[in-house]
Design a protein around this motif. Structure first.
Motif, short mmCIF file in Angstrom:
data_model
loop_
_atom_site.label_atom_id
_atom_site.label_comp_id
_atom_site.label_asym_id
_atom_site.label_seq_id
_atom_site.Cartn_x
_atom_site.Cartn_y
_atom_site.Cartn_z
N PHE A 1 -2.40 -1.52 3.35
CA PHE A 1 -2.32 -2.97 3.47
C PHE A 1 -2.59 -3.34 4.92
O PHE A 1 -1.88 -2.88 5.82
CB PHE A 1 -0.94 -3.48 3.06
N SER A 2 -3.57 -4.21 5.19
CA SER A 2 -3.89 -4.57 6.57
C SER A 2 -4.23 -6.05 6.68
O SER A 2 -4.87 -6.62 5.78
CB SER A 2 -5.06 -3.72 7.08
N LEU A 3 -3.77 -6.66 7.77
CA LEU A 3 -4.04 -8.06 8.07
C LEU A 3 -3.93 -8.26 9.57
O LEU A 3 -2.97 -7.75 10.20
CB LEU A 3 -3.04 -8.98 7.33
N GLN A 4 -4.87 -8.97 10.16
CA GLN A 4 -4.86 -9.23 11.59
C GLN A 4 -3.52 -9.84 12.01
O GLN A 4 -3.04 -10.79 11.40
CB GLN A 4 -6.01 -10.18 11.96
N GLY A 5 -2.91 -9.25 13.05
CA GLY A 5 -1.63 -9.75 13.56
C GLY A 5 -0.42 -9.07 12.94
O GLY A 5 0.71 -9.37 13.34
N PHE A 6 -0.66 -8.17 11.99
CA PHE A 6 0.45 -7.49 11.33
C PHE A 6 0.23 -5.98 11.41
O PHE A 6 -0.91 -5.50 11.50
CB PHE A 6 0.57 -7.91 9.86
N GLN A 7 1.35 -5.27 11.37
CA GLN A 7 1.25 -3.81 11.34
C GLN A 7 0.66 -3.35 10.00
O GLN A 7 0.96 -3.90 8.95
CB GLN A 7 2.63 -3.18 11.51
N THR A 8 -0.20 -2.35 10.07
CA THR A 8 -0.77 -1.77 8.85
C THR A 8 0.31 -1.00 8.10
O THR A 8 1.07 -0.24 8.69
CB THR A 8 -1.93 -0.84 9.19
N LEU A 9 0.37 -1.23 6.81
CA LEU A 9 1.34 -0.53 5.96
C LEU A 9 0.59 0.45 5.06
O LEU A 9 -0.37 0.08 4.38
CB LEU A 9 2.12 -1.52 5.09
N VAL A 10 1.01 1.71 5.07
CA VAL A 10 0.41 2.74 4.23
C VAL A 10 1.47 3.24 3.26
O VAL A 10 2.55 3.66 3.67
CB VAL A 10 -0.13 3.92 5.06
N ARG A 11 1.15 3.16 1.99
CA ARG A 11 2.08 3.67 0.98
C ARG A 11 1.39 4.81 0.25
O ARG A 11 0.30 4.63 -0.32
CB ARG A 11 2.48 2.57 -0.01
N GLU A 12 2.00 5.99 0.27
CA GLU A 12 1.37 7.19 -0.26
C GLU A 12 2.11 7.72 -1.49
O GLU A 12 3.24 7.34 -1.76
CB GLU A 12 1.31 8.27 0.82
N GLN A 13 1.41 8.63 -2.18
CA GLN A 13 1.96 9.36 -3.32
C GLN A 13 2.49 8.44 -4.41
O GLN A 13 3.63 8.52 -4.85
CB GLN A 13 3.06 10.33 -2.86
N ILE A 14 1.62 7.55 -4.86
CA ILE A 14 1.95 6.64 -5.95
C ILE A 14 1.25 7.14 -7.21
O ILE A 14 0.04 7.00 -7.35
CB ILE A 14 1.51 5.20 -5.64
N PRO A 15 1.96 7.76 -8.13
CA PRO A 15 1.32 8.24 -9.37
C PRO A 15 1.02 7.08 -10.31
O PRO A 15 1.88 6.23 -10.57
CB PRO A 15 2.34 9.21 -9.96
N VAL A 16 -0.17 7.05 -10.84
CA VAL A 16 -0.61 6.03 -11.79
C VAL A 16 -1.10 6.75 -13.03
O VAL A 16 -2.00 7.59 -12.95
CB VAL A 16 -1.73 5.15 -11.20
N ILE A 17 -0.52 6.45 -14.17
CA ILE A 17 -0.91 7.11 -15.42
C ILE A 17 -1.75 6.17 -16.27
O ILE A 17 -1.87 4.97 -15.99
CB ILE A 17 0.32 7.60 -16.22
N LEU A 18 -2.34 6.73 -17.31
CA LEU A 18 -3.31 6.02 -18.14
C LEU A 18 -2.75 4.72 -18.69
O LEU A 18 -1.66 4.68 -19.27
CB LEU A 18 -3.74 6.94 -19.28
N GLU A 19 -3.50 3.62 -18.48
CA GLU A 19 -3.21 2.29 -19.01
C GLU A 19 -1.89 1.71 -18.53
O GLU A 19 -1.37 0.76 -19.11
CB GLU A 19 -3.25 2.31 -20.54
N GLN A 20 -1.35 2.25 -17.45
CA GLN A 20 -0.12 1.73 -16.90
C GLN A 20 -0.42 0.58 -15.94
O GLN A 20 -1.46 0.56 -15.27
CB GLN A 20 0.62 2.84 -16.14
N THR A 21 0.46 -0.39 -15.89
CA THR A 21 0.39 -1.44 -14.89
C THR A 21 1.54 -1.24 -13.91
O THR A 21 2.71 -1.37 -14.27
CB THR A 21 0.49 -2.84 -15.52
N ILE A 22 1.20 -0.88 -12.67
CA ILE A 22 2.19 -0.69 -11.62
C ILE A 22 2.40 -2.03 -10.91
O ILE A 22 1.45 -2.65 -10.45
CB ILE A 22 1.72 0.36 -10.60
N SER A 23 3.64 -2.49 -10.86
CA SER A 23 3.97 -3.74 -10.18
C SER A 23 4.75 -3.41 -8.91
O SER A 23 5.80 -2.76 -8.97
CB SER A 23 4.82 -4.64 -11.09
N ILE A 24 4.24 -3.86 -7.75
CA ILE A 24 4.91 -3.58 -6.49
C ILE A 24 4.95 -4.83 -5.62
O ILE A 24 4.16 -5.78 -5.81
CB ILE A 24 4.21 -2.43 -5.71
N LYS A 25 5.89 -4.84 -4.69
CA LYS A 25 6.01 -5.93 -3.72
C LYS A 25 6.18 -5.32 -2.35
O LYS A 25 7.06 -4.47 -2.16
CB LYS A 25 7.21 -6.82 -4.06
N GLU A 26 5.33 -5.71 -1.40
CA GLU A 26 5.34 -5.12 -0.07
C GLU A 26 5.54 -6.20 0.99
O GLU A 26 5.15 -7.36 0.81
CB GLU A 26 4.03 -4.37 0.21
#
Length: 1006
Positions: A80-105
């Motif tokens: 996640f990147s935006l001018q004026g903000f620190q870059t956020l890196v989120r790793e090791q997120i498993p996504v399985i078939l036809e799943q909808t992952i909902s996240i808030k950062e």
């Protein structure tokens, strides 16, 4: 330049080949806010994975919302990147078939080059979906005991069981012929019977998903489960494996004993050791090959390929009654390979194409102690080839945050060809040209004055029965194309609208006719049919198919049909916690005429369902109780329709030629019957023949309803810890209508009406039959087919972490009614969709008191416990296990009548088979050899060598008995009044659970 040209040509080929009907991707959606909780527009979100070619990008809108669509299953890194903000890196997120992952950062103020990295799992709970089932990833199935095919782990899922009596994998009480199977989006369900028609070894698979309930309108054709397989892809690094597996007689205990009529005295039941009855088998199975994946152009074009042939050899030694000892040889070869290419030519366009091949051939027919085939003739050269191939192409185009367009296409084909021996090729059939010989329905050992040279046991053939037919062609084909559009918008909440269409063309092309007459002998028996005793000769009677009286015997037809489906669905997020899913699917299909070459029939359409008859609405809700994906409750209501299988079509509409005639058996010289067209004895049928497959266009209900089911489910899921979840599901699946052939006895024999049991059409036919005196005046109407499944699933699953994973589930269920579905458990596993025996005669659906039968069906297991787990030790050792424990099957007394299936005392009068449990184990050790890794593994099925009986023999008497309809209609009758030939196997245990079996394997990874 050459590489770019090849790459461009490949991409154009995929775009131009949009031709199956099954989503193969997933989504990550969410919002980005600042430290005060205000939405942040303009944030760039970038997703990458070793499993996905290229990358997916999105930009948050004015509400801070982003959507990453069309993600292949895998483990992802989000930036996640935006001018004026620190870059956020989120790793090791498993996504399985036809799943909808909902996240808030949340992004913090700071310089762009300052970076925060978060390592964490994705939510365990999909708060957008009502689907229940299970997705098994490569990382999971590599740690558990399993077979060599992708369906080997499906029974670990709550509500799923392997029911041989119901045609295989049963999901929530449905028969094994009511599932739909996909490989990379291509439907590989057998079009004739409905079973899984293609294999895929685990080494070429990334994920296996089973949907048991609650699936949306884009999925159709299933009253059981939807099974999806996703094959492996390449990557930005080259990787590969060399593989090998061995199993066979040295790693297997003896096969179980077999309950049979005594081979010399059919009034006695005998348990035969398997090696006595079927001979001693010295078989070996070797599977060896490898795979390789990598890139053609980094981040743009990837490839993966596998080649895993199987070599099976068996030498069977059989000792016959006369002490003759003979070795029989059989070889089987499976040429299994797959290939897949994936590309991202530009932007968010992703393309893929794959092929899976299961070519199989065998040589050599085996014999048993019956002498079938006869020991006097060698069958080592007999055999066929069975081509089997599927292919798929797909394209997914994401346009901004709100729009995705997908297209899928597929092809699937099976065949039977290259018959190694035909009747004119071999000494056996040179003799058969003059004397067809045949099959012994009963023994003539010790009968009257039959010389020893002519005596044979029950079940004897003097030829390999499959080779009585000359198979020139036996091809089944399916073409499919699917396209859909998904659009997101805000309108009193967020909506995800999806519109799609689907086209399938399928058909059969058969040419398989018997070159010589096919005979069967009933020694010391009267010919009894439909309650009438037609008499016998001195030694009994014999039947003939394929002579001058009956005409040809076999299959000859070419028939294709089209099927269309359209669907619309909406996933509406009413509030941040509440999501409502609504959808509608409609389909049209027809069964064509199979009367190739018969002008008056070949242009007819016997069965047709328009869009108005297959309207399938779906409703569901999901409530995210705390708004953090830690607890959800859900419910769904849906209507589902079967896609008709083609097994009944050729037999009902002119494709199968099968007339039989019957003669008195007045000579013991059975090998001379048929010489020069000579069929001695008097004809036992006044009308000459019984036509078992007369074209029945005029006997088909033109207004019948499609086979369908209503489903209701409720449940909840709770995250207990970061990697531990509890789920509960309540499910009811109610069969609305079935389609079956229903027998009505007419003066010339039995006619079969294809319609809905219990519908107006068959009631009217029954009324006419009563008026004509063909059904007793008080004979009840044909009842409606009934099948109800009620289930409660409780499951605890721990995702892999800290070197271990595991799960436990308990299911309490009831499966009740009078109809098992497309496979019949009442007939020991008969798999003839829409032509089972349940309604073949007017009295079969009633007990001897003329009360409609309704009770526990085969497949009813009130209590079912499952557990699985694995642990990986730091020094390279992995262990895994799966345990299943379940109630036995209900068993019901059957009286032998004209057809199977008459239950005089209703269902479950004999109780159940014993409680069954078994355990499978897996152990593997990894050796590190520099950059490569060598694994040695051992898989053991039934590690405790449990030998529990899985069936109780339930047929009370042998053969049909001359009980007329009038006596049956009086009720409360007793078959013992008719001096039946009792079956000594009645109420004895049989079909015991298989022996402990091991398989050794190795894997060299590089």
């Amino acid at each position: 330049m050459l590489k770019k040209t090849i790459y461009l040509a490949f991409c154009l080929l995929l775009v131009g080949s949009f031709v199956s009907a099954q989503q193969t991707t997933s989504k990550v959606v969410g919002t980005v806010v600042d430290s005060d909780g205000n939405p942040l527009p303009g944030v760039t979100v970038e997703a990458t994975s070793p499993k996905m070619v290229g990358k997916a990008t999105a930009i948050t809108d004015q509400n801070g919302t982003f959507r990453l669509l069309s993600l292949v299953p895998g483990v992802y890194k989000l930036v996640f990147s935006l001018q004026g903000f620190q870059t956020l890196v989120r790793e090791q997120i498993p996504v399985i078939l036809e799943q909808t992952i909902s996240i808030k950062e949340t992004l913090q103020l700071g310089k762009l080059e300052e970076q925060i990295t978060v390592i964490g799992q994705s939510p365990l709970i999909d708060v957008k979906s009502t689907v229940k089932g299970m997705t098994i990833t490569k990382e999971v199935f590599q740690l558990l005991p399993k077979g060599r095919d992708f369906d080997a782990l499906m029974t670990a899922i709550p509500g799923v069981s392997n029911e041989i009596m119901l045609g295989g994998t049963s999901v929530d009480g449905a028969s094994g012929l009511e599932n739909v199977y996909y490989v990379d989006g291509t439907d590989v369900t057998d079009i004739v019977y409905g079973n899984r028609a293609q294999k895929a070894a685990f080494e070429l698979i990334d994920e296996v998903q089973v949907k048991a309930s609650g699936y949306q309108a884009e999925f159709g054709g299933s009253l059981g489960g939807v099974v999806s397989v996703i094959t492996r892809s390449g990557g930005n690094e080259f990787h590969g494996e060399l593989l090998g597996f061995y199993n066979g007689a040295p790693l297997r205990d003896k096969y179980r004993k077999s309950l049979e009529l005594n081979l010399e005295n059919d009034s006695v039941a005998t348990y035969y050791a398997d090696d006595f009855f079927n001979g001693k088998n010295k078989d070996n199975r070797i599977e060896a090959g490898g795979n390789l994946g990598g890139y053609i152009i980094k981040d743009r074009l990837w490839f993966f390929g596998s080649f895993l042939p199987v070599f099976y050899d068996n030498t069977r030694t059989v000792t016959y009654f006369d002490k003759t000892v003979k070795d029989w040889k059989r070889t089987e070869r499976y040429i299994n390979f797959s290939g897949k290419v994936t590309a991202q030519p530009f932007g968010n366009l992703r393309l893929s194409a794959s092929v899976v091949n299961n070519f199989y051939k065998y040589k050599g027919d085996l014999s048993d102690v019956y002498g079938s085939p006869t020991p006097a003739i060698s069958y080592d050269n007999y055999g066929f080839s069975f081509p089997n191939v599927s292919g798929s192409v797909s394209a997914d185009l994401t346009l901004g945050n709100n729009l995705m367009i997908s297209a899928r296409g597929g092809y699937f084909s099976t065949d039977q060809n290259k018959q190694l021996v035909t009747p004119a090729d071999e000494p056996c059939f040179q003799f058969l040209t003059e004397a067809p010989g045949g099959y012994f329905k009963t023994t003539n050992i010790g009968l009257l004055d039959v010389p020893a040279a002519y005596q044979r046991a029950t079940g004897y053939y003097n030829y390999a029965r499959a080779n009585a037919i000359v198979v020139n062609k036996s091809q089944n084909q399916k073409y499919s194309a699917n396209a859909d559009l998904t659009y997101f918008l805000n309108l009193a909440g967020e909506h995800a609208w999806k519109f799609g269409g689907q086209f399938v063309r399928q058909g059969q092309n058969y040419d398989a006719i018997a070159r010589n007459p096919v005979l069967f002998f009933a020694w010391n028996r009267d010919f009894i049919a439909y309650g009438v005793n037609y008499g016998r000769g001195k030694y009994g009677y014999y039947g003939v198919r394929g002579n001058d009286v009956t005409g040809p015997f076999g299959d000859f037809y070419k028939a294709y049909s089209n099927r269309w489906a359209f669907y619309i669905q909406d996933s509406w997020t009413v509030t941040p916690k509440l999501t409502v899913n609504v959808g509608l699917r409609t389909e049209s299909e027809f069964i064509p005429s199979y009367a190739t070459g018969i002008p008056e029939f070949e242009n007819l359409t016997p069965i047709k369902f328009g869009f108005d008859k297959k309207m399938a609405p779906r409703f569901g809700f999901v409530y995210d109780v705390y708004g953090d994906s830690s607890l959800k409750v859900f419910g769904s209501l849906g209507w589902f329709y079967d896609v008709m299988k083609l097994q009944m079509a050729s037999g009902s509409y002119g494709g199968v030629k099968w007339k039989s005639t019957y003669y008195s058996l007045d000579t013991y010289e059975w090998d001379k019957i048929g010489v020069g067209g000579n069929f001695p004895g008097r004809s036992l049928l006044p009308g000459g023949t019984f036509d078992f497959r007369a074209p029945s266009f005029d006997l088909t209900d033109s207004d019948m309803k499609p086979m369908g089911m209503r489903e209701i489910s409720f449940g909840g899921e709770k995250k207990l810890r970061e990697n531990l979840a509890l789920s509960v599901r309540l499910i009811n699946k109610h069969l609305m209508w079935a389609i079956e052939d229903i027998g009505v006895l007419l003066p010339e024999g039995e006619s079969y009406y294809t319609t809905n049991p219990g519908g107006a059409f068959i009631k009217a036919k029954y009324a006419l039959a009563r008026e004509a005196g063909l059904i007793p005046a008080n004979g009840p109407d044909c009842p409606k087919a009934k099948r109800d499944y009620y289930g409660l699933n409780i499951a605890l699953d721990k995702r892999f972490s800290n070197n271990w994973m595991g799960g436990f589930s308990y299911t309490y269920s009831q499966l009740r009614g009078n109809y098992n579905g497309l496979a019949s458990g009442d007939e020991y596993g008969r798999t003839d969709p829409n032509t089972e025996r349940y309604f073949d005669l007017w009295y079969l659906a009633f007990n001897r008191d003329l009360k409609a039968i309704d009770g526990a069906l085969p497949g009813d297991r009130p209590h079912y416990f499952k557990a699985y787990g694995s642990y990986t030790f730091p020094f390279g050792l992995t262990t895994g296990f799966i345990v299943n424990a379940m109630s036995g099957q209900p068993t019901s007394t059957e009286w032998a009548m004209d057809v199977q299936g008459y239950l005089p005392f209703g269902r479950n009068d004999m109780g159940r088979t014993p409680f069954l449990w078994f355990a499978n184990a897996y152990v593997a050790y990894d050796f590190k050899l520099g950059p490569t890794r060598l694994q040695v593994n051992l898989n053991v099925d039934n590690i405790f060598n449990v030998s529990t009986a899985t069936r109780i023999y339930s047929i009370y008497c042998q053969g049909a008995d001359p009980v007329g309809d009038a006596r049956i209609a009086q009720g409360r009758w007793d078959i013992n009044d008719y001096n039946p030939v009792l079956d000594p196997r009645y109420n004895k245990e049989m079909s015991f659970y298989g022996p402990i079996t091991a398989r050794l394997g190795f894997r060299l990874s590089f």
